[in-house]
Design a protein around this motif. Structure first.
Motif, PDB file in Angstrom:
ATOM      1  N   SER A  67       1.310 -14.689   3.834  1.00  0.00           N
ATOM      2  CA  SER A  67       0.862 -13.368   3.386  1.00  0.00           C
ATOM      3  C   SER A  67       1.232 -12.293   4.407  1.00  0.00           C
ATOM      4  O   SER A  67       1.328 -12.561   5.608  1.00  0.00           O
ATOM      5  CB  SER A  67      -0.654 -13.352   3.150  1.00  0.00           C
ATOM      6  N   LEU A  68       1.430 -11.086   3.908  1.00  0.00           N
ATOM      7  CA  LEU A  68       1.797  -9.959   4.768  1.00  0.00           C
ATOM      8  C   LEU A  68       1.382  -8.654   4.097  1.00  0.00           C
ATOM      9  O   LEU A  68       1.541  -8.491   2.880  1.00  0.00           O
ATOM     10  CB  LEU A  68       3.307  -9.941   5.015  1.00  0.00           C
ATOM     11  N   ALA A  69       0.862  -7.725   4.897  1.00  0.00           N
ATOM     12  CA  ALA A  69       0.560  -6.379   4.416  1.00  0.00           C
ATOM     13  C   ALA A  69       1.821  -5.534   4.525  1.00  0.00           C
ATOM     14  O   ALA A  69       2.478  -5.527   5.566  1.00  0.00           O
ATOM     15  CB  ALA A  69      -0.573  -5.765   5.231  1.00  0.00           C
ATOM     16  N   VAL A  70       2.159  -4.823   3.451  1.00  0.00           N
ATOM     17  CA  VAL A  70       3.386  -4.025   3.408  1.00  0.00           C
ATOM     18  C   VAL A  70       3.032  -2.571   3.133  1.00  0.00           C
ATOM     19  O   VAL A  70       2.705  -2.197   2.002  1.00  0.00           O
ATOM     20  CB  VAL A  70       4.341  -4.559   2.316  1.00  0.00           C
ATOM     21  N   GLY A  71       3.105  -1.751   4.152  1.00  0.00           N
ATOM     22  CA  GLY A  71       2.853  -0.326   3.977  1.00  0.00           C
ATOM     23  C   GLY A  71       4.141   0.398   3.613  1.00  0.00           C
ATOM     24  O   GLY A  71       5.167   0.231   4.290  1.00  0.00           O
ATOM     25  N   VAL A  72       4.114   1.183   2.551  1.00  0.00           N
ATOM     26  CA  VAL A  72       5.301   1.925   2.106  1.00  0.00           C
ATOM     27  C   VAL A  72       4.965   3.413   2.072  1.00  0.00           C
ATOM     28  O   VAL A  72       3.995   3.820   1.431  1.00  0.00           O
ATOM     29  CB  VAL A  72       5.748   1.472   0.704  1.00  0.00           C
ATOM     30  N   ASP A  73       5.757   4.191   2.778  1.00  0.00           N
ATOM     31  CA  ASP A  73       5.536   5.640   2.827  1.00  0.00           C
ATOM     32  C   ASP A  73       6.642   6.335   2.039  1.00  0.00           C
ATOM     33  O   ASP A  73       7.789   6.398   2.487  1.00  0.00           O
ATOM     34  CB  ASP A  73       5.527   6.129   4.272  1.00  0.00           C
ATOM     35  N   THR A  74       6.311   6.833   0.873  1.00  0.00           N
ATOM     36  CA  THR A  74       7.307   7.470   0.014  1.00  0.00           C
ATOM     37  C   THR A  74       7.756   8.835   0.536  1.00  0.00           C
ATOM     38  O   THR A  74       8.680   9.444  -0.004  1.00  0.00           O
ATOM     39  CB  THR A  74       6.756   7.633  -1.416  1.00  0.00           C
ATOM     40  N   ARG A  75       7.102   9.294   1.597  1.00  0.00           N
ATOM     41  CA  ARG A  75       7.501  10.585   2.183  1.00  0.00           C
ATOM     42  C   ARG A  75       8.668  10.431   3.137  1.00  0.00           C
ATOM     43  O   ARG A  75       9.278  11.434   3.549  1.00  0.00           O
ATOM     44  CB  ARG A  75       6.312  11.201   2.914  1.00  0.00           C
ATOM     45  N   THR A  76       8.999   9.202   3.515  1.00  0.00           N
ATOM     46  CA  THR A  76      10.107   8.966   4.439  1.00  0.00           C
ATOM     47  C   THR A  76      11.312   8.451   3.675  1.00  0.00           C
ATOM     48  O   THR A  76      11.182   7.826   2.622  1.00  0.00           O
ATOM     49  CB  THR A  76       9.714   7.952   5.524  1.00  0.00           C
ATOM     50  N   SER A  96       0.833  -1.202   0.000  1.00  0.00           N
ATOM     51  CA  SER A  96       0.000   0.000   0.000  1.00  0.00           C
ATOM     52  C   SER A  96       0.867   1.250   0.000  1.00  0.00           C
ATOM     53  O   SER A  96       1.959   1.280   0.574  1.00  0.00           O
ATOM     54  CB  SER A  96      -0.928   0.008   1.224  1.00  0.00           C
ATOM     55  N   ASP A  97       0.387   2.271  -0.669  1.00  0.00           N
ATOM     56  CA  ASP A  97       1.066   3.567  -0.751  1.00  0.00           C
ATOM     57  C   ASP A  97       0.486   4.450   0.355  1.00  0.00           C
ATOM     58  O   ASP A  97      -0.596   5.023   0.206  1.00  0.00           O
ATOM     59  CB  ASP A  97       0.818   4.179  -2.129  1.00  0.00           C
ATOM     60  N   LEU A  98       1.179   4.544   1.470  1.00  0.00           N
ATOM     61  CA  LEU A  98       0.658   5.276   2.624  1.00  0.00           C
ATOM     62  C   LEU A  98       0.586   6.774   2.369  1.00  0.00           C
ATOM     63  O   LEU A  98      -0.216   7.468   2.996  1.00  0.00           O
ATOM     64  CB  LEU A  98       1.518   4.992   3.859  1.00  0.00           C
ATOM     65  N   ALA A  99       1.404   7.279   1.466  1.00  0.00           N
ATOM     66  CA  ALA A  99       1.380   8.709   1.163  1.00  0.00           C
ATOM     67  C   ALA A  99       0.068   9.107   0.505  1.00  0.00           C
ATOM     68  O   ALA A  99      -0.423  10.223   0.680  1.00  0.00           O
ATOM     69  CB  ALA A  99       2.556   9.083   0.267  1.00  0.00           C
ATOM     70  N   LYS A 100      -0.507   8.188  -0.252  1.00  0.00           N
ATOM     71  CA  LYS A 100      -1.759   8.468  -0.961  1.00  0.00           C
ATOM     72  C   LYS A 100      -2.947   7.713  -0.376  1.00  0.00           C
ATOM     73  O   LYS A 100      -4.096   7.994  -0.734  1.00  0.00           O
ATOM     74  CB  LYS A 100      -1.608   8.105  -2.444  1.00  0.00           C
ATOM     75  N   LYS A 116      17.426   2.865  -5.856  1.00  0.00           N
ATOM     76  CA  LYS A 116      16.075   3.373  -6.069  1.00  0.00           C
ATOM     77  C   LYS A 116      15.018   2.610  -5.262  1.00  0.00           C
ATOM     78  O   LYS A 116      13.822   2.914  -5.369  1.00  0.00           O
ATOM     79  CB  LYS A 116      15.724   3.336  -7.553  1.00  0.00           C
ATOM     80  N   ALA A 117      15.439   1.623  -4.481  1.00  0.00           N
ATOM     81  CA  ALA A 117      14.492   0.896  -3.636  1.00  0.00           C
ATOM     82  C   ALA A 117      13.874   1.862  -2.633  1.00  0.00           C
ATOM     83  O   ALA A 117      14.571   2.655  -1.995  1.00  0.00           O
ATOM     84  CB  ALA A 117      15.195  -0.237  -2.909  1.00  0.00           C
ATOM     85  N   ILE A 118      12.558   1.829  -2.488  1.00  0.00           N
ATOM     86  CA  ILE A 118      11.873   2.733  -1.562  1.00  0.00           C
ATOM     87  C   ILE A 118      11.531   2.041  -0.247  1.00  0.00           C
ATOM     88  O   ILE A 118      11.060   2.686   0.693  1.00  0.00           O
ATOM     89  CB  ILE A 118      10.592   3.318  -2.196  1.00  0.00           C
ATOM     90  N   ALA A 119      11.791   0.750  -0.160  1.00  0.00           N
ATOM     91  CA  ALA A 119      11.619   0.012   1.095  1.00  0.00           C
ATOM     92  C   ALA A 119      12.414  -1.281   1.004  1.00  0.00           C
ATOM     93  O   ALA A 119      12.427  -1.944  -0.032  1.00  0.00           O
ATOM     94  CB  ALA A 119      10.152  -0.295   1.364  1.00  0.00           C
ATOM     95  N   THR A 120      13.091  -1.627   2.091  1.00  0.00           N
ATOM     96  CA  THR A 120      13.822  -2.888   2.195  1.00  0.00           C
ATOM     97  C   THR A 120      13.444  -3.513   3.522  1.00  0.00           C
ATOM     98  O   THR A 120      13.618  -2.884   4.574  1.00  0.00           O
ATOM     99  CB  THR A 120      15.348  -2.661   2.150  1.00  0.00           C
ATOM    100  N   SER A 121      12.915  -4.721   3.497  1.00  0.00           N
ATOM    101  CA  SER A 121      12.452  -5.311   4.744  1.00  0.00           C
ATOM    102  C   SER A 121      12.518  -6.829   4.678  1.00  0.00           C
ATOM    103  O   SER A 121      13.051  -7.410   3.716  1.00  0.00           O
ATOM    104  CB  SER A 121      11.035  -4.826   5.071  1.00  0.00           C
ATOM    105  N   GLN A 122      11.964  -7.481   5.704  1.00  0.00           N
ATOM    106  CA  GLN A 122      11.981  -8.936   5.787  1.00  0.00           C
ATOM    107  C   GLN A 122      10.658  -9.440   6.360  1.00  0.00           C
ATOM    108  O   GLN A 122      10.034  -8.762   7.184  1.00  0.00           O
ATOM    109  CB  GLN A 122      13.144  -9.414   6.660  1.00  0.00           C
ATOM    110  N   VAL A 123      10.260 -10.618   5.919  1.00  0.00           N
ATOM    111  CA  VAL A 123       9.065 -11.287   6.430  1.00  0.00           C
ATOM    112  C   VAL A 123       9.509 -12.304   7.470  1.00  0.00           C
ATOM    113  O   VAL A 123      10.386 -13.139   7.197  1.00  0.00           O
ATOM    114  CB  VAL A 123       8.314 -12.024   5.301  1.00  0.00           C
TER     115      VAL A 123
END
Length: 317
Positions: A281-290, A136-140, A218-225
């Motif tokens: 399954s996992l919900a991944v919130g990404v905030d492009t403002r951070t 999900s795009d948290l900024a929008k 250019k990665a806007i999020a790097t994480s792990q499940v």
């Protein structure tokens, strides 16, 4: 009951002195001017009626909100998911930031990542697993349609293709998918091992679009499940996962050098199914403002040894 002997005028006057069958405290005043006691009685009466209908204030509220769309198949909306924590990409990303770059290779955009592609031909064995991430795009406040998600993880032996001894020439268990209109990406893979020093996990990077995947910066999020222990216990009893049993007994979500700061809150996957096939399954919130903070070792982690193929200057991540 209406008095059949009363005149129309008398009936009209009688009804003027009542409201919903209850006598008016002030017959000559409007209903809204009957006083607090009358108002409270009316409110209680209406609430009792709602109760009989199986409704109430909460029920009415839920009915009003029933049309809201959920972003995640697990029932977690984009807003409530929050931003996914930034984590280290570890020493085996294969994105060009630490040696090999699988993201430059034709064929990397694929759903089934169990087999190698291009000039490699190996296939990773293990308990079947599908991984679905809902981005999900948290900024929008909307699903992140068009985002490119790169996923990679270890084999059932704890090794990483392109890096670990004996499988340097393979590129399996790595792939990219493009998020659909609901922000979803789905991969077919095998359940990863638990190797020494780390909780069982799956790595991923999120890019704003497919064109960006050839540049790791250019990665806007790097994480792990993080994978649930009860499921891991069942999987690791299967053939080929023997070493994972011992390794899992020596680590916990709290002691893990990546998930340990919060016990994996927000990264612990929902898992269904059995050894014939698990759905993760996992919900991944990404905030492009951070500003993304992934790629670096976690705070306090420090250099360690004991990675899946023996040693790593970055530690087993």
């Amino acid at each position: 009951m209406v008095d059949l002997m009363s005149t129309p005028v008398e009936e009209f006057m009688r009804r003027r002195r009542e409201f919903e069958g209850r006598p008016l405290a002030r017959p000559d005043e409007e209903v809204v001017d009957q006083g607090l006691g009358f108002d409270l009685g009316t409110l209680v009466s209406r609430r009792r009626m709602l109760g009989l209908l199986g409704l109430g204030a909460a029920g009415l509220g839920l009915a009003a909100c029933g049309d809201e769309k959920s972003v995640s198949s697990s029932g977690t909306s984009a807003g409530s998911a929050g931003e996914i924590p930034d984590e280290t990409a570890g020493p085996y990303p294969g994105d060009g930031s630490n040696g090999p770059d699988v993201l430059e290779q034709s064929g990397i955009v694929r759903g089934d990542i169990r087999s190698s592609f291009g000039e490699a031909s190996g296939t990773a064995e293990g308990v079947p697993m599908t991984l679905e991430l809902t981005v999900s795009d948290l900024a929008k406040g909307v699903p992140f349609e068009g985002a490119a998600v790169y996923v990679w993880h270890c084999t059932r032996d704890g090794g990483y293709s392109m890096y670990s001894e004996g499988i340097e020439g393979e590129n399996y268990l790595r792939g990219v998918q493009i998020a659909d209109a609901a922000g979803k990406v789905k991969f077919t893979s095998i359940f990863p091992a638990c190797y020494s020093g780390r909780w069982p996990h799956i790595h991923f990077e999120v890019y704003p679009d497919q064109a960006s995947i050839t540049d790791a910066t250019k990665a806007i999020a790097t994480s792990q499940v993080a994978l649930p222990k009860d499921v891991c216990d069942v999987v690791y009893a299967e053939s080929g996962y023997g070493q994972s049993v011992k390794n899992l007994a020596q680590v916990s979500l709290k002691s893990d050098n990546v998930f340990g700061d919060d016990g994996g809150a927000g990264q612990l996957a929902k898992v269904t199914g059995g050894v014939s096939g698990y759905a993760v399954s996992l919900a991944v919130g990404v905030d492009t403002r951070t500003k993304p903070g992934g790629g670096a070792p976690p705070a306090g982690g420090g250099p360690q040894r004991g990675g899946p193929d023996g040693a790593s200057s970055y530690g087993p991540r």
